[in-house]
Scaffold this motif. Structure first.
Motif, PDB file in Angstrom:
ATOM      1  N   GLY A  26       0.823  -1.205   0.000  1.00 15.30           N
ATOM      2  CA  GLY A  26       0.000   0.000   0.000  1.00 15.30           C
ATOM      3  C   GLY A  26       0.855   1.251   0.000  1.00 15.30           C
ATOM      4  O   GLY A  26       1.840   1.350  -0.751  1.00 15.30           O
ATOM      5  N   ALA A  27       0.490   2.217   0.807  1.00 12.20           N
ATOM      6  CA  ALA A  27       1.197   3.497   0.842  1.00 12.20           C
ATOM      7  C   ALA A  27       2.655   3.288   1.233  1.00 12.20           C
ATOM      8  O   ALA A  27       2.999   2.374   1.989  1.00 12.20           O
ATOM      9  CB  ALA A  27       0.517   4.452   1.812  1.00 12.20           C
ATOM     10  N   ASP A  28       3.529   4.184   0.702  1.00  9.07           N
ATOM     11  CA  ASP A  28       4.964   4.041   0.968  1.00  9.07           C
ATOM     12  C   ASP A  28       5.386   4.687   2.283  1.00  9.07           C
ATOM     13  O   ASP A  28       6.578   4.799   2.556  1.00  9.07           O
ATOM     14  CB  ASP A  28       5.780   4.612  -0.187  1.00  9.07           C
ATOM     15  N   HIS A  29       4.439   5.118   3.093  1.00  4.68           N
ATOM     16  CA  HIS A  29       4.766   5.671   4.401  1.00  4.68           C
ATOM     17  C   HIS A  29       3.588   5.425   5.341  1.00  4.68           C
ATOM     18  O   HIS A  29       2.472   5.124   4.905  1.00  4.68           O
ATOM     19  CB  HIS A  29       5.077   7.171   4.315  1.00  4.68           C
ATOM     20  N   ARG A  30       3.847   5.537   6.620  1.00  3.36           N
ATOM     21  CA  ARG A  30       2.806   5.403   7.638  1.00  3.36           C
ATOM     22  C   ARG A  30       3.026   6.511   8.671  1.00  3.36           C
ATOM     23  O   ARG A  30       4.148   6.966   8.886  1.00  3.36           O
ATOM     24  CB  ARG A  30       2.882   4.047   8.360  1.00  3.36           C
ATOM     25  N   GLY A  31       1.956   6.899   9.325  1.00  7.05           N
ATOM     26  CA  GLY A  31       2.072   7.916  10.359  1.00  7.05           C
ATOM     27  C   GLY A  31       0.979   7.755  11.395  1.00  7.05           C
ATOM     28  O   GLY A  31      -0.059   7.134  11.130  1.00  7.05           O
ATOM     29  N   ALA A  32       1.222   8.315  12.575  1.00  3.09           N
ATOM     30  CA  ALA A  32       0.230   8.202  13.636  1.00  3.09           C
ATOM     31  C   ALA A  32       0.404   9.327  14.635  1.00  3.09           C
ATOM     32  O   ALA A  32       1.525   9.716  14.967  1.00  3.09           O
ATOM     33  CB  ALA A  32       0.358   6.852  14.345  1.00  3.09           C
ATOM     34  N   LEU A  33      -0.730   9.855  15.097  1.00  5.10           N
ATOM     35  CA  LEU A  33      -0.757  10.754  16.248  1.00  5.10           C
ATOM     36  C   LEU A  33      -0.976   9.882  17.477  1.00  5.10           C
ATOM     37  O   LEU A  33      -1.998   9.194  17.582  1.00  5.10           O
ATOM     38  CB  LEU A  33      -1.870  11.784  16.106  1.00  5.10           C
ATOM     39  N   GLN A  34      -0.026   9.898  18.377  1.00  2.00           N
ATOM     40  CA  GLN A  34      -0.034   8.948  19.484  1.00  2.00           C
ATOM     41  C   GLN A  34      -0.270   9.659  20.812  1.00  2.00           C
ATOM     42  O   GLN A  34       0.118  10.814  20.996  1.00  2.00           O
ATOM     43  CB  GLN A  34       1.301   8.193  19.525  1.00  2.00           C
ATOM     44  N   TRP A  35      -0.893   8.919  21.736  1.00  2.00           N
ATOM     45  CA  TRP A  35      -1.112   9.393  23.097  1.00  2.00           C
ATOM     46  C   TRP A  35      -0.632   8.317  24.064  1.00  2.00           C
ATOM     47  O   TRP A  35      -0.774   7.133  23.797  1.00  2.00           O
ATOM     48  CB  TRP A  35      -2.599   9.671  23.343  1.00  2.00           C
ATOM     49  N   TYR A  36      -0.082   8.739  25.153  1.00  2.00           N
ATOM     50  CA  TYR A  36       0.334   7.740  26.131  1.00  2.00           C
ATOM     51  C   TYR A  36       0.098   8.256  27.538  1.00  2.00           C
ATOM     52  O   TYR A  36      -0.008   9.464  27.785  1.00  2.00           O
ATOM     53  CB  TYR A  36       1.806   7.379  25.950  1.00  2.00           C
ATOM     54  N   GLY A  37       0.023   7.330  28.461  1.00  2.00           N
ATOM     55  CA  GLY A  37      -0.080   7.661  29.878  1.00  2.00           C
ATOM     56  C   GLY A  37       0.479   6.517  30.699  1.00  2.00           C
ATOM     57  O   GLY A  37       0.439   5.359  30.279  1.00  2.00           O
ATOM     58  N   GLU A  38       1.012   6.836  31.855  1.00  2.00           N
ATOM     59  CA  GLU A  38       1.534   5.796  32.731  1.00  2.00           C
ATOM     60  C   GLU A  38       1.607   6.330  34.156  1.00  2.00           C
ATOM     61  O   GLU A  38       1.616   7.543  34.391  1.00  2.00           O
ATOM     62  CB  GLU A  38       2.914   5.308  32.289  1.00  2.00           C
ATOM     63  N   ALA A  39       1.633   5.409  35.088  1.00  2.00           N
ATOM     64  CA  ALA A  39       1.769   5.750  36.501  1.00  2.00           C
ATOM     65  C   ALA A  39       2.594   4.668  37.172  1.00  2.00           C
ATOM     66  O   ALA A  39       2.502   3.488  36.810  1.00  2.00           O
ATOM     67  CB  ALA A  39       0.401   5.871  37.165  1.00  2.00           C
ATOM     68  N   ASN A  40       3.425   5.067  38.118  1.00  2.00           N
ATOM     69  CA  ASN A  40       4.185   4.073  38.874  1.00  2.00           C
ATOM     70  C   ASN A  40       4.279   4.505  40.325  1.00  2.00           C
ATOM     71  O   ASN A  40       4.145   5.686  40.663  1.00  2.00           O
ATOM     72  CB  ASN A  40       5.569   3.835  38.260  1.00  2.00           C
ATOM     73  N   ILE A  41       4.498   3.515  41.157  1.00  2.00           N
ATOM     74  CA  ILE A  41       4.586   3.744  42.590  1.00  2.00           C
ATOM     75  C   ILE A  41       5.719   2.903  43.147  1.00  2.00           C
ATOM     76  O   ILE A  41       5.913   1.753  42.739  1.00  2.00           O
ATOM     77  CB  ILE A  41       3.245   3.393  43.291  1.00  2.00           C
ATOM     78  N   GLY A  42       6.498   3.497  44.034  1.00  2.00           N
ATOM     79  CA  GLY A  42       7.571   2.792  44.701  1.00  2.00           C
ATOM     80  C   GLY A  42       7.504   3.022  46.199  1.00  2.00           C
ATOM     81  O   GLY A  42       7.279   4.153  46.654  1.00  2.00           O
ATOM     82  N   LYS A  43       7.649   1.957  46.971  1.00  2.00           N
ATOM     83  CA  LYS A  43       7.522   2.070  48.412  1.00  2.00           C
ATOM     84  C   LYS A  43       8.523   1.139  49.096  1.00  2.00           C
ATOM     85  O   LYS A  43       8.606  -0.042  48.772  1.00  2.00           O
ATOM     86  CB  LYS A  43       6.099   1.714  48.845  1.00  2.00           C
ATOM     87  N   THR A  44       9.310   1.706  50.009  1.00  2.00           N
ATOM     88  CA  THR A  44      10.196   0.915  50.853  1.00  2.00           C
ATOM     89  C   THR A  44       9.551   0.819  52.231  1.00  2.00           C
ATOM     90  O   THR A  44       9.402   1.825  52.935  1.00  2.00           O
ATOM     91  CB  THR A  44      11.577   1.559  50.951  1.00  2.00           C
ATOM     92  N   PHE A  45       9.156  -0.391  52.606  1.00  2.00           N
ATOM     93  CA  PHE A  45       8.486  -0.598  53.880  1.00  2.00           C
ATOM     94  C   PHE A  45       9.487  -0.743  55.024  1.00  2.00           C
ATOM     95  O   PHE A  45       9.238  -0.298  56.143  1.00  2.00           O
ATOM     96  CB  PHE A  45       7.585  -1.828  53.808  1.00  2.00           C
ATOM     97  N   SER A  46      10.598  -1.389  54.739  1.00  2.00           N
ATOM     98  CA  SER A  46      11.647  -1.602  55.730  1.00  2.00           C
ATOM     99  C   SER A  46      12.872  -2.074  54.982  1.00  2.00           C
ATOM    100  O   SER A  46      12.856  -2.202  53.751  1.00  2.00           O
ATOM    101  CB  SER A  46      11.220  -2.652  56.763  1.00  2.00           C
ATOM    102  N   LYS A  47      13.941  -2.350  55.704  1.00  2.00           N
ATOM    103  CA  LYS A  47      15.124  -2.857  55.023  1.00  2.00           C
ATOM    104  C   LYS A  47      14.882  -4.272  54.504  1.00  2.00           C
ATOM    105  O   LYS A  47      15.667  -4.778  53.698  1.00  2.00           O
ATOM    106  CB  LYS A  47      16.334  -2.829  55.949  1.00  2.00           C
ATOM    107  N   ARG A  48      13.778  -4.910  54.924  1.00  2.00           N
ATOM    108  CA  ARG A  48      13.463  -6.267  54.493  1.00  2.00           C
ATOM    109  C   ARG A  48      12.566  -6.329  53.263  1.00  2.00           C
ATOM    110  O   ARG A  48      12.493  -7.355  52.607  1.00  2.00           O
ATOM    111  CB  ARG A  48      12.765  -7.034  55.626  1.00  2.00           C
ATOM    112  N   PHE A  49      11.880  -5.207  52.930  1.00  2.00           N
ATOM    113  CA  PHE A  49      10.855  -5.325  51.900  1.00  2.00           C
ATOM    114  C   PHE A  49      10.614  -3.990  51.212  1.00  2.00           C
ATOM    115  O   PHE A  49      10.396  -2.966  51.864  1.00  2.00           O
ATOM    116  CB  PHE A  49       9.550  -5.827  52.531  1.00  2.00           C
TER     117      PHE A  49
END
Length: 797
Positions: free
Chosen positions: A592-615
């Protein structure tokens, strides 16, 4: 087509407006840039000479420490900004003709101290003390040494050009630590012959001492009052008085012997379609490495037939739908020594390209204001007689205050005809303590193979290329911004370096906004970072544009961090980047077409937690709308799912002679999530578990292009400071591979070591290339067993 000029007004507006707002905001907040440093810290501290050396047992009960230079009145710099510390810390220093001595006493409650019997360089997640030693007093490079409450070491290099410290360097030193009723203490002995330095009458070193209290929001208390946003190396205190040091030339010789057996699965020569496992023969390799300290600031390293069997394999990554090479960091000890000299933003030196050297040598050092590095290697390729000859030259000169300029040159010769030559210059100029301009430009000449999409052939020819990067950066206390322009031409090649993409040119703008930290509040602080930019090829075609990418970090009490990100971008691809250009007589790389294109959206979330030196735990989830499926087919488990390929499968039922169609890239939805768990059941035993899933589903066919599950389990038991056992297993669902690594090691110092290791490469219900079908159970494709021993002989004269 979206032309890049449409983005220039937006980028120009951001470049002009946001930096101004950032600097105004930075200047209007209650800053601490004008802090007055007390005389006992502003003036050089004279380090006394010890007539008798202390016994290194971790206890500061000897009279010699009463005569040491004392560094006290520490101040909190993280998370608080120049406020009183939660706990008192005192550091001590002295020296004799052969050694530098450092000690700490850290007041604390013994039952709340976080410390484990960790491996070397693995103390960052617990309580520790540290020191910067700028042994040339040039504010450009310093040793960074850290010690946990048991005296376990972490050692590395910090440079003014790198945000992160490099802990791959190991130096020979002795340290012990003990926990006592009112805190903990550490004693350290550092032989001068383990350091590169300048000393003598009137010479000074840069120095700072600090302490990390992990449970108190990873609090950092330091001797010097460090301004946020300013590199630590330009804010160090000074020590002097280091005279009467015995000038020694030191030679270190480390012979090594490796006995190994490697097996692999091969086709059965008697029964086509079947396979058998060839255990291979037992082989012995003898090698030797030599380090000669020509002067206290110049070192020669030589390695003959080096073996790195004990080095841990790279962590698994998702390779599906990936069109560009993936960078993996260097881990081999020989190439780590002095590598900060060869580092640069354009990565023109990447020693991972030296795969299996017969011999390698390098000379590194600093004389006056001149830093230099020369490296050469003869690299061999398995099962061939072909050798690659590698050469690297690096020169850098200090100019002005904290600034430098330099040159690079590399040469790569492979066989009789293939050659690559690179040369260029770089520099970093500080306009003030918070603002710098950085630049690099290199030029290449290559005699080798270049792909020509016009006729779909790899042509052997000469090609000239250029790569460049310019960066202007301002870093305030809680604000900052940078503007960058970079690019690599179509024929640019750096065979000694790492190049992710050629024929690309672009610019970007990044910014950072943060709140004033409030260490006593539930929410300590918020920091938001953003970026915008675009890239084009040499024909002016848009390759991509980051319309907006924003990340916000929320830092809470008790070591809880939450990050939220979102953004929008444009991506465009062209068939000549993937294969031949279509014509009246031949197909192109795309259907088909000799090129492709896209308008993209993204989202993400992360969480980090140190409870103690053990975990501690880490979790992340994200998505990308209209990510491009490149239609490569991830593996036999996940073949192509594009409309063109599905139609081919239908048509092949009536015409088995049909060939696979060209690529049919299309928009898709990417879902990913990740989970990491760190466990410390006992002080010497650690367990790390991780799970990473990425699932790409085509929009047009609603079929899964790939569904990747990466599962890793790693455990280490540290019997003593120097003896450990490590087991690691990795599973990759795309290939259905299961790889295991088991290692027992004893290493009392850098150089002396004994290792026993076993590696296994398995597939579970994976595709069998010998039968052309999927297996019903486990299949072993390879395994290896090795025993490696080395010993450090060290002589000074």
């Amino acid at each position: 087509m979206i032309h890049p000029r449409n983005f220039l007004p937006i980028l120009a507006f951001l470049i002009l407006s946001v930096p101004l707002a950032a600097q105004v905001a930075d200047g209007s907040q209650p800053g601490r840039d004008d802090i007055v440093i007390p005389p006992e810290k502003a003036n050089p501290v004279v380090v006394p000479f010890f007539d008798e050396p202390p016994v290194i047992d971790g206890r500061l009960d000897e009279d010699v420490w009463k005569r040491a230079a004392t560094f006290k009145d520490f101040i909190q710099t993280e998370p608080g900004d120049l406020i009183p510390p939660s706990k008192e810390t005192i550091a001590y220093m002295g020296y004799d003709s052969k050694n530098l001595y450092i000690a700490y006493f850290c007041f604390d409650e013994p039952d709340k101290i976080r410390a484990t019997v960790a491996k070397r360089d693995a103390v960052g997640g617990e309580d520790y003390v540290g020191v910067f030693l700028d042994t040339f007093n040039d504010q450009r490079r310093a040793y960074i040494l850290q010690f946990n409450p048991f005296g376990i070491q972490a050692d590395g290099i910090k440079t003014v050009n790198d945000f992160q410290s490099d802990f791959s360097v190991d130096i020979v030193m002795e340290s012990k630590g003990v926990i006592v009723e009112n805190g903990w203490s550490v004693e350290v002995r550092i032989p001068f012959k383990s350091l590169r330095y300048e000393a003598g009458e009137g010479k000074m070193w840069g120095v700072d001492f600090w302490r990390r209290i992990d449970r108190l929001n990873r609090e950092i208390d330091g001797w010097m009052p460090m301004k946020k946003g300013v590199n630590e190396l330009v804010q160090l205190g000074r020590i002097t008085g280091l005279t009467g040091i015995d000038t020694e030339r030191t030679i270190e010789i480390v012979p090594s012997v490796t006995v190994s057996q490697s097996g692999r699965r091969i086709g059965d020569p008697d029964v086509p379609g079947l396979s058998l496992f060839d255990n291979g023969s037992v082989e012995a390799d003898v090698g030797v490495s030599v380090k000669f300290q020509v002067t206290p600031n110049v070192t020669l390293d030589l390695a003959v037939n080096p073996d790195f069997a004990e080095v841990e394999a790279d962590a698994p990554v998702v390779r599906a739908n990936e069109r560009f090479p993936i960078f993996f960091p260097e881990k081999r000890p020989f190439f780590l020594e002095g590598r900060e000299i060869f580092n640069s933003p354009l990565q023109v030196v990447n020693t991972r390209n030296i795969a299996d050297p017969d011999v390698a040598a390098k000379v590194t050092g600093k004389i006056g204001k001149n830093t230099f590095g020369v490296m050469t290697a003869v690299d061999r390729f398995p099962n061939t007689d072909t050798r690659a000859y590698v050469g690297v030259l690096r020169l850098k000169r200090d100019i002005l205050e904290n600034s430098s300029i330099g040159i690079f040159a590399t040469q790569y010769n492979f066989g009789a005809d293939r050659k690559n030559t690179l040369g260029g210059f770089d520099g970093k100029i500080y306009l003030d303590s918070r603002t710098f301009a950085e630049f690099q430009a290199v030029f290449t000449h290559t005699r080798g193979f270049f792909y020509n999409p016009e006729n779909d052939t790899r042509e052997f020819r000469s090609g000239n290329g250029v790569a460049y990067r310019q960066l202007f950066d301002y870093t305030g206390r809680n604000r900052g911004w940078s503007v960058e322009v970079s690019g690599r031409s179509k024929d640019y090649r750096a065979d000694v370096g790492f190049t992710r993409r050629t024929n690309t040119h672009g610019g970007s703008f990044r910014w950072r906004l943060g709140t004033e930290p409030k260490p006593e509040n539930t929410l300590i602080g918020i920091t938001t970072r953003g970026s915008h930019g675009f890239s084009v090829d040499e024909s002016g075609r848009l390759q991509g544009a980051t319309l907006a990418s924003v990340n916000t970090n929320f830092k809470f009490q008790n070591q809880l961090d939450i990050n939220v990100s979102f953004g929008s971008s444009v991506e465009k691809i062209y068939e000549d980047e993937f294969g031949p250009i279509r014509s009246a007589t031949k197909e192109g790389a795309f259907v088909g077409a000799d090129h492709r294109g896209a308008l993209q959206w993204y989202g993400e979330a992360n969480i980090g937690k140190t409870f103690s030196k053990r975990f501690s735990v880490y979790a992340e989830a994200g998505f990308s709308q209209n990510a491009l499926d490149l239609d490569f087919g991830a593996s036999e488990v996940f073949p192509r799912v594009s409309p063109a390929y599905l139609q081919y499968l239908i048509d092949r039922q009536t015409d088995p002679t049909l060939e696979e169609p060209p690529l049919d890239p299309g928009k898709a939805f990417l879902l990913r999530y990740e989970l990491g768990i760190n466990l410390q059941p006992t002080d010497p035993w650690s367990i790390n578990l991780s799970y990473n899933r990425q699932r790409l589903t085509r929009n047009d066919t609603d079929l899964v292009a790939f569904d990747s599950h990466l599962v890793s389990a790693r455990t280490v038991y540290q019997f003593t400071r120097f003896t450990f056992a490590r087991v690691r297993w990795d599973y990759d669902s795309v290939r259905r591979s299961l790889n295991g690594q088991m290692l027992f090691g004893w290493s009392p110092n850098p150089g002396t070591a004994f290792y026993v290791g076993y590696n296994d490469n398995l597939f579970y219900k994976g595709f069998n290339p010998f039968t052309g079908m999927f297996d019903d159970g486990l299949r072993r494709d390879g395994r290896s067993f090795f025993v490696r021993a080395s010993y450090l002989f060290r002589k000074s004269f």
